[in-house]
Motif scaffolding. Structure first.
Motif, short mmCIF file in Angstrom:
data_model
loop_
_atom_site.label_atom_id
_atom_site.label_comp_id
_atom_site.label_asym_id
_atom_site.label_seq_id
_atom_site.Cartn_x
_atom_site.Cartn_y
_atom_site.Cartn_z
N ILE A 14 41.46 52.89 68.20
CA ILE A 14 42.51 53.64 67.51
C ILE A 14 42.09 53.76 66.06
O ILE A 14 41.61 52.79 65.47
CB ILE A 14 43.88 52.94 67.58
N ILE A 15 42.27 54.93 65.47
CA ILE A 15 41.96 55.10 64.05
C ILE A 15 43.27 55.37 63.31
O ILE A 15 44.02 56.28 63.66
CB ILE A 15 40.94 56.21 63.83
N GLU A 16 43.50 54.53 62.32
CA GLU A 16 44.69 54.64 61.48
C GLU A 16 44.30 55.38 60.21
O GLU A 16 43.41 54.93 59.49
CB GLU A 16 45.21 53.23 61.16
N ILE A 17 44.94 56.50 59.97
CA ILE A 17 44.61 57.35 58.83
C ILE A 17 45.68 57.20 57.76
O ILE A 17 46.86 57.45 58.01
CB ILE A 17 44.50 58.82 59.25
N GLY A 18 45.26 56.79 56.58
CA GLY A 18 46.20 56.65 55.48
C GLY A 18 46.40 57.97 54.76
O GLY A 18 45.44 58.63 54.40
N ILE A 19 47.66 58.36 54.58
CA ILE A 19 47.97 59.55 53.79
C ILE A 19 48.14 59.09 52.35
O ILE A 19 48.97 58.24 52.05
CB ILE A 19 49.24 60.23 54.31
N PRO A 20 47.33 59.62 51.44
CA PRO A 20 47.36 59.14 50.04
C PRO A 20 48.77 59.22 49.44
O PRO A 20 49.51 60.17 49.67
CB PRO A 20 46.41 60.09 49.32
N PHE A 21 49.08 58.18 48.67
CA PHE A 21 50.40 58.10 48.04
C PHE A 21 50.24 57.50 46.65
O PHE A 21 49.38 56.66 46.43
CB PHE A 21 51.34 57.25 48.89
N SER A 22 51.08 57.94 45.71
CA SER A 22 50.95 57.53 44.32
C SER A 22 51.39 56.10 44.05
O SER A 22 50.98 55.49 43.06
CB SER A 22 51.76 58.48 43.43
#
Length: 270
Positions: free
Chosen positions: A49-57
């Motif tokens: 499984i690949i967990e993709i981080g959505i960039p956040f400030s």
């Protein structure tokens, strides 16, 4: 839940023959094109499984390594729309199970309905939302259920008696946090993981993966004796941060070593 629901792609990635390896990276770090190649490289090397981080400030759950990755992604002008485009590019070549690590404000600003609908279309199996308290899940849960996308619950070492409530009706998998604090590699994990995982398993049949701090094959093998899988983030992001010509080779080498550790005879049963 029928088999075509995205959440089932996560649950089905947990197999009896070996423990599940979940690898994390930040979308767009350091560029859109390189991120696509990184995800495909991890998948080719056996990452389940690949967990993709959505960039956040303001990534409150993340340590300096992943915070730096967010900044590199922002420099590459990665937006939530761009993240979905990135997943679409991956889907042209791979059906590897995917999950998002996303902070609630990103989902809220995008629109709950629109966000979950796009997740379902691209077979993103679940969301890990670190700043969404269990008590406030009702705001998001109807959309997750409508589109068959898991809201992956986080169980912390301090969850204690709240564990049955936190994992009630869980789908996808349960994310067990090994240590208090933010993400980042750790040489020692002092939490009684066996006790915590046993309490989770008493409350749900959904698989349990442990994350926060794991970075070596030896650590992964030890943790996998009590869990169904392990999650690794900062160690992978560190490889990406070097941005070398051989980054894809290094990612494959690392994922292969982790997967081998989790497939050893020692970890085939709990």
């Amino acid at each position: 839940m029928t088999n075509n629901k995205p959440a089932t792609t996560l649950t089905n990635a947990f197999k009896k023959s070996s423990k599940t390896f979940i690898g994390f990276l930040t979308a767009g770090d350091p560029t859109f094109e390189k991120s696509v190649k990184q995800i495909l490289a991890l998948a080719e090397a056996g990452t389940d499984i690949i967990e993709i981080g959505i960039p956040f400030s303001d990534p409150v759950a993340d340590g300096p390594v992943i915070q730096a990755a967010d900044l590199r992604a922002f420099a590459a002008e990665i937006t939530t729309d761009k993240v979905f485009e990135l997943v679409a590019a991956v889907r042209q070549k791979s059906q590897v199970p995917l999950a998002f690590l996303v902070y609630l404000n990103n989902v809220f600003k995008y629109g709950y309905e629109k966000f979950f609908k796009r997740c379902a279309k691209l077979q993103v199996g679940g969301l890990i939302i670190p700043d969404l308290p269990f008590e406030e899940r009702a705001e998001v849960l109807p959309f997750a259920q409508k589109y068959g996308v898991a809201l992956i619950p986080l169980v912390a070492p301090t969850s204690g008696q709240r564990i049955p409530s936190v994992v009630k009706d869980a789908t996808g998998f349960v994310y067990a946090v090994s240590s208090m604090g933010v993400t980042g590699v750790r040489d020692q994990i002092n939490t009684d993981l066996a006790k915590m995982v046993a309490e989770i398993h008493q409350a749900t049949d959904v698989p349990v993966a442990i994350g926060f701090g794991i970075h070596t094959p030896q650590q992964a093998a030890r943790v996998a004796q009590v869990a169904d899988g392990v999650i690794v983030g900062s160690a992978i992001v560190k490889i990406i941060a070097q941005n070398k010509q051989q980054t894809l080779t290094e990612l494959k080498k690392y994922a292969t070593a982790m997967k081998k550790a989790l497939s050893s005879r020692l970890n085939k049963s709990k």
